[in-house]
Scaffold this motif. Sequence first.
Motif, PDB file in Angstrom:
ATOM      1  N   CYS A 142       0.853  -1.213   0.000  1.00 36.76           N
ATOM      2  CA  CYS A 142       0.000   0.000   0.000  1.00 36.76           C
ATOM      3  C   CYS A 142       0.879   1.250   0.000  1.00 36.76           C
ATOM      4  CB  CYS A 142      -0.909   0.027   1.231  1.00 36.76           C
ATOM      5  SG  CYS A 142      -2.123  -1.278   1.218  1.00 36.76           S
ATOM      6  N   ASP A 143       1.969   1.184   0.756  1.00 37.48           N
ATOM      7  CA  ASP A 143       2.896   2.308   0.834  1.00 37.48           C
ATOM      8  C   ASP A 143       3.414   2.673  -0.564  1.00 37.48           C
ATOM      9  OD1 ASP A 143       3.817   4.057   2.631  1.00 37.48           O
ATOM     10  OD2 ASP A 143       5.515   2.859   3.328  1.00 37.48           O
ATOM     11  N   ASP A 144       3.759   1.640  -1.344  1.00 33.90           N
ATOM     12  CA  ASP A 144       4.237   1.892  -2.711  1.00 33.90           C
ATOM     13  C   ASP A 144       3.149   2.565  -3.540  1.00 33.90           C
ATOM     14  OD1 ASP A 144       6.576   0.763  -2.008  1.00 33.90           O
ATOM     15  OD2 ASP A 144       6.326  -1.102  -3.152  1.00 33.90           O
ATOM     16  N   LEU A 145       1.910   2.117  -3.349  1.00 32.16           N
ATOM     17  CA  LEU A 145       0.816   2.701  -4.134  1.00 32.16           C
ATOM     18  C   LEU A 145       0.579   4.163  -3.738  1.00 32.16           C
ATOM     19  CD1 LEU A 145      -1.276   1.511  -6.263  1.00 32.16           C
ATOM     20  CD2 LEU A 145      -2.937   1.653  -4.424  1.00 32.16           C
ATOM     21  N   VAL A 146       0.740   4.449  -2.447  1.00 24.37           N
ATOM     22  CA  VAL A 146       0.513   5.817  -1.958  1.00 24.37           C
ATOM     23  C   VAL A 146       1.389   6.800  -2.724  1.00 24.37           C
ATOM     24  CG1 VAL A 146       0.951   7.356   0.011  1.00 24.37           C
ATOM     25  CG2 VAL A 146      -0.342   5.237   0.345  1.00 24.37           C
ATOM     26  N   ARG A 147       2.631   6.396  -3.009  1.00 25.63           N
ATOM     27  CA  ARG A 147       3.537   7.318  -3.721  1.00 25.63           C
ATOM     28  C   ARG A 147       2.974   7.672  -5.106  1.00 25.63           C
ATOM     29  NH1 ARG A 147       7.383   4.948  -0.567  1.00 25.63           N
ATOM     30  NH2 ARG A 147       7.805   3.152  -1.895  1.00 25.63           N
ATOM     31  N   GLY A 148       2.454   6.659  -5.807  1.00 24.06           N
ATOM     32  CA  GLY A 148       1.855   6.915  -7.119  1.00 24.06           C
ATOM     33  C   GLY A 148       0.615   7.798  -6.979  1.00 24.06           C
ATOM     34  N   TRP A 149      -0.167   7.536  -5.957  1.00 26.01           N
ATOM     35  CA  TRP A 149      -1.411   8.286  -5.766  1.00 26.01           C
ATOM     36  C   TRP A 149      -1.119   9.746  -5.394  1.00 26.01           C
ATOM     37  CZ3 TRP A 149      -6.457   5.652  -3.730  1.00 26.01           C
ATOM     38  CH2 TRP A 149      -6.771   4.584  -4.596  1.00 26.01           C
ATOM     39  N   ASP A 150      -0.014   9.964  -4.680  1.00 31.53           N
ATOM     40  CA  ASP A 150       0.377  11.347  -4.353  1.00 31.53           C
ATOM     41  C   ASP A 150       0.560  12.137  -5.645  1.00 31.53           C
ATOM     42  OD1 ASP A 150       0.376  11.788  -1.641  1.00 31.53           O
ATOM     43  OD2 ASP A 150       2.308  10.786  -1.334  1.00 31.53           O
ATOM     44  N   ALA A 151       1.205  11.486  -6.629  1.00 33.16           N
ATOM     45  CA  ALA A 151       1.467  12.170  -7.896  1.00 33.16           C
ATOM     46  C   ALA A 151       0.147  12.449  -8.626  1.00 33.16           C
ATOM     47  CB  ALA A 151       2.395  11.315  -8.768  1.00 33.16           C
ATOM     48  N   PHE A 152      -0.745  11.459  -8.654  1.00 29.39           N
ATOM     49  CA  PHE A 152      -2.043  11.671  -9.315  1.00 29.39           C
ATOM     50  C   PHE A 152      -2.808  12.814  -8.634  1.00 29.39           C
ATOM     51  CE2 PHE A 152      -1.751   7.049 -10.601  1.00 29.39           C
ATOM     52  CZ  PHE A 152      -1.689   7.297 -11.968  1.00 29.39           C
ATOM     53  N   ALA A 153      -2.787  12.811  -7.300  1.00 29.62           N
ATOM     54  CA  ALA A 153      -3.540  13.834  -6.559  1.00 29.62           C
ATOM     55  C   ALA A 153      -2.963  15.214  -6.855  1.00 29.62           C
ATOM     56  CB  ALA A 153      -3.501  13.534  -5.062  1.00 29.62           C
ATOM     57  N   ALA A 154      -1.616  15.288  -6.877  1.00 26.81           N
ATOM     58  CA  ALA A 154      -0.983  16.587  -7.120  1.00 26.81           C
ATOM     59  C   ALA A 154      -1.312  17.083  -8.529  1.00 26.81           C
ATOM     60  CB  ALA A 154       0.533  16.457  -6.944  1.00 26.81           C
ATOM     61  N   ALA A 155      -1.325  16.161  -9.507  1.00 23.73           N
ATOM     62  CA  ALA A 155      -1.580  16.566 -10.892  1.00 23.73           C
ATOM     63  C   ALA A 155      -3.069  16.778 -11.161  1.00 23.73           C
ATOM     64  CB  ALA A 155      -1.037  15.500 -11.846  1.00 23.73           C
ATOM     65  N   GLY A 156      -3.921  16.225 -10.293  1.00 21.94           N
ATOM     66  CA  GLY A 156      -5.370  16.340 -10.497  1.00 21.94           C
ATOM     67  C   GLY A 156      -5.850  15.522 -11.688  1.00 21.94           C
ATOM     68  N   SER A 157      -5.016  14.544 -12.136  1.00 18.55           N
ATOM     69  CA  SER A 157      -5.431  13.753 -13.303  1.00 18.55           C
ATOM     70  C   SER A 157      -6.199  12.508 -12.841  1.00 18.55           C
ATOM     71  CB  SER A 157      -4.215  13.352 -14.137  1.00 18.55           C
ATOM     72  OG  SER A 157      -3.196  12.893 -13.288  1.00 18.55           O
ATOM     73  N   PRO A 158      -7.292  12.190 -13.544  1.00 17.37           N
ATOM     74  CA  PRO A 158      -8.090  11.033 -13.138  1.00 17.37           C
ATOM     75  C   PRO A 158      -7.315   9.724 -13.298  1.00 17.37           C
ATOM     76  CG  PRO A 158      -9.237  12.336 -14.813  1.00 17.37           C
ATOM     77  CD  PRO A 158      -7.848  12.854 -14.729  1.00 17.37           C
ATOM     78  N   VAL A 159      -7.703   8.737 -12.499  1.00 12.64           N
ATOM     79  CA  VAL A 159      -7.035   7.437 -12.548  1.00 12.64           C
ATOM     80  C   VAL A 159      -8.110   6.351 -12.482  1.00 12.64           C
ATOM     81  CG1 VAL A 159      -6.662   7.542 -10.039  1.00 12.64           C
ATOM     82  CG2 VAL A 159      -5.253   6.048 -11.403  1.00 12.64           C
ATOM     83  N   ASP A 160      -7.827   5.210 -13.107  1.00 17.29           N
ATOM     84  CA  ASP A 160      -8.783   4.101 -13.022  1.00 17.29           C
ATOM     85  C   ASP A 160      -8.523   3.349 -11.709  1.00 17.29           C
ATOM     86  OD1 ASP A 160     -10.484   1.968 -13.332  1.00 17.29           O
ATOM     87  OD2 ASP A 160      -9.190   0.911 -14.754  1.00 17.29           O
ATOM     88  N   VAL A 161      -9.371   3.637 -10.713  1.00 20.64           N
ATOM     89  CA  VAL A 161      -9.149   3.052  -9.388  1.00 20.64           C
ATOM     90  C   VAL A 161      -9.332   1.527  -9.415  1.00 20.64           C
ATOM     91  CG1 VAL A 161     -10.099   2.976  -7.038  1.00 20.64           C
ATOM     92  CG2 VAL A 161      -9.568   5.166  -8.092  1.00 20.64           C
ATOM     93  N   ALA A 162     -10.190   1.014 -10.326  1.00 16.81           N
ATOM     94  CA  ALA A 162     -10.340  -0.448 -10.420  1.00 16.81           C
ATOM     95  C   ALA A 162      -9.011  -1.068 -10.857  1.00 16.81           C
ATOM     96  CB  ALA A 162     -11.448  -0.797 -11.412  1.00 16.81           C
ATOM     97  N   GLY A 163      -8.371  -0.460 -11.853  1.00 17.13           N
ATOM     98  CA  GLY A 163      -7.070  -0.960 -12.311  1.00 17.13           C
ATOM     99  C   GLY A 163      -6.025  -0.850 -11.208  1.00 17.13           C
TER     100      GLY A 163
END
Length: 480
Positions: free
Chosen positions: A145-166
């Motif tokens: 989960c920690d590894d995923l958080v780093r990727g999600w930080d970037a998505f949140a900062a950029a405001g770009s949508p992500v496929d949460v199911a994927g």
Amino acid sequence: MTRAMTSPRRRAVGPVEFGRPTGHVAPGPAGTVLGGSIGAMRRDELTLLVDAANRFGDVVRFELGPRAAHVSAHLIRHPDHVHHVLLEARDNYEKSFTYRVLGRILGRGLVTSEGELWTRQRRIIQPIFRHSTIAGFAPLMTAACDDLVRGWDAFAAAGSPVDVAGEMSRLTLDIVGRALFSSDLSADAAAVGPAVGVVLRDVIERLTSPVALATMVVPALPTAANRRTKAALATLDEVVGLLIARRRILPEADRPVDLLSMLLSADDGRNGEAMSDQQVRDEVMTFLIAGHETTANALAWTWYLLSLHPLVARRVRDELSAVLAGRMPAGDEVDKLDYTKAVVQEAMRLYPPVAAIERDAKEDDEIGGYRIPAGTTVIISPWVSHRNPAFWPAPEAFDPERFLDDRPARQPRYTYLPFGAGPRQCIGAAFALQEATIALAALASRFRADLVPGHPIEPQIGVTVRPKHGLRMTLHRAAD
Ligand code: HEM
């Protein structure tokens, strides 16, 4: 109340005495002369099943194919009937034809095998799923989960949508790789997720389309669907083959203690020979797919429901701040996250990842006063049982309170069965519940996820229930 629900013919369950045709023909939709209910199933199986149960009662008969052929399936939902098929009379029921089609992918691994082979394999594999072993997986689950958080930080900062199911599929594949195979599967995630989608969808296609079923008999036919499935299966076989090959070259003393080493060192239980290469492949493929796809969908639907229910999401975050105060959850803290766990359980009530558990009757049987002819498929559908208004008030409402305090203990058994029931119950149930609770705790304490406006949500059944168009969401740091 429907006619069938008030019928004086309705009894709890039939006597456990087989081979004697008794009982009345169960009610059900007429369907079409040529296809019965097959067309309606292809269009929207989940709605068809729920509507039919609400209209016809606890036992519903569906014609599958031309009326004259008398091929039928029976949907059952009463907990006594579920108990009958999965426990009391289980010797009269075998895994249905669906599992044989699934066997094209999984071979004869734990999900699809029967009889002696299943008993032996379950005995060999069970120790990995002991309570203490699963608790020991908590740190690797939080690390993933920690590894995923780093990727999600970037998505949140950029405001770009992500496929949460994927994203959930990548996360649960990562966890299965680390826990069961001591391997890093992150490089394979982009290929494995879609390939699993293709092969599982193919199973349902073959079960609901006579043309697709025919091409299974002649699998070499180069139809577009067959080519797609073949390529997806080759991708999965390559990942599995590499996992096994890399482990085999390690001397026994250097092998990590995990499911893969256990399979490679187990004997066949008869003459002390090693488990065959094919059996090892089948089990690894089974755990690779069954071990991540289901939990990924449970988590995806949880995110979807939280986005629709901001007050529930708020309460989850409040519990997480009170218990974890910003830390990642440690294994022994999972038991303190009652509300977070209840949210996962309630999400699995409304969106059970496995929507149908099917068995074929070996001999004639009787359920609830209705005749179950030998060879007929009995469908136990968590999707339908979890929406039975007789046991779940306001069944369509998302209400995690249903799983708090002593309420689960008061809920009749076999009315909630996301993991099945009886001896064939999911071996990974405790693993999955711990994993989903840790993942939600780790991520929901840091992020809020909002569905992209207008993004269509449609549950698609393909062995598991996935959001058909994915789950496009924008992520926000929880404090924002
Ligand atoms: C939320 C997550 C999960 C759900 C909803 C789920 C659901 C189910 C259900 C309903 C069955 C019974 C099928 C039947 O009776 O025909 C099953 C069996 C099975 N599941 Fe799961 N599962 C989940 C997670 C997992 C995980 C994490 C693993 C492995 C790590 C796993 C491995 C298996 C296996 C091997 C079987 C066959 C067991 C046997 O027949 O002995 N599942 N699962």
